[in-house]
Design an enzyme around this catalytic site. Structure first.
Site, PDB file in Angstrom:
ATOM      1  N   ASP A 125       0.861  -1.183   0.000  1.00  0.00           N
ATOM      2  CA  ASP A 125       0.000   0.000   0.000  1.00  0.00           C
ATOM      3  C   ASP A 125       0.895   1.229   0.000  1.00  0.00           C
ATOM      4  OD1 ASP A 125      -2.401  -1.450   0.134  1.00  0.00           O
ATOM      5  OD2 ASP A 125      -2.296  -1.570   2.318  1.00  0.00           O
ATOM      6  N   ASP A 143      -6.828  -1.564  -4.581  1.00  0.00           N
ATOM      7  CA  ASP A 143      -7.898  -1.293  -3.615  1.00  0.00           C
ATOM      8  C   ASP A 143      -8.890  -0.281  -4.186  1.00  0.00           C
ATOM      9  OD1 ASP A 143      -6.568  -2.953  -1.806  1.00  0.00           O
ATOM     10  OD2 ASP A 143      -5.501  -1.273  -0.885  1.00  0.00           O
TER      11      ASP A 143
END
Length: 167
Positions: A125, A143
């Site tokens: 991330d 995501d």
């Protein structure tokens, strides 16, 4: 395979590639700047709002949930991907274009994150949004694809004025 179904799978492949390339660039740039700890690669501050690019790692599902169940979570993710592939392959011609787009985004996001787990053992991330002292959990393009696809699918199912044949 029809031209439309081929373009759907090609779009999914391109989105996965975009996700993986973005993660690779962030990881390489982070290693150049600070080889032993995550580095702040970019920040934009506007009043109390800030947008940051800082690599972080997530071993669980959304928001780090179920991190202790790595193998069952991976099996579940692969199962969902296979189901999406099968569903898109079997029902493709009868799917509404919005449903097709939504499922393509969800599939691309799922493939992007599963690829991370297979190659890195965790999801990379790097996007972070903050407002005052509140921080949204870090996320990545995969995501964002999953979230956007889910919103499109729910919006289409909920607000569709057409006959209630959703799939």
């Amino acid at each position: 395979m029809t031209t439309r179904s081929l373009s759907t799978f090609l779009t999914s492949f391109l989105l996965v590639s975009l996700d993986w390339v973005s993660k690779l660039v962030v990881l390489l740039k982070s290693c150049q700047l600070s080889p032993h700890s995550p580095a702040l690669l970019y920040s934009y501050v506007w009043g109390h709002f800030s947008f940051l690019i800082v690599p972080s790692f997530n071993e669980g599902a959304a928001f780090g949930l179920f991190a202790q169940y790595k193998i069952p979570l991976l099996i579940f993710r692969v199962f969902v991907i296979l189901c999406l592939f099968l569903f898109l392959g079997i029902k493709f011609r009868s799917l509404h274009i919005r449903t097709r787009i939504a499922l393509t985004l969800i599939l691309a996001g799922a493939l992007g994150n599963v690829g991370d787990i297979l190659f890195h053992g965790k999801v990379v991330d790097f996007l972070s949004i903050n407002y005052y002292s509140w921080s949204f959990p870090s996320f990545n393009l995969a995501d964002a694809f999953i979230s956007l696809g889910t919103l499109l699918l729910v919006g289409h199912l909920y607000f569709s004025k057409e006959d209630k044949k959703y799939f």
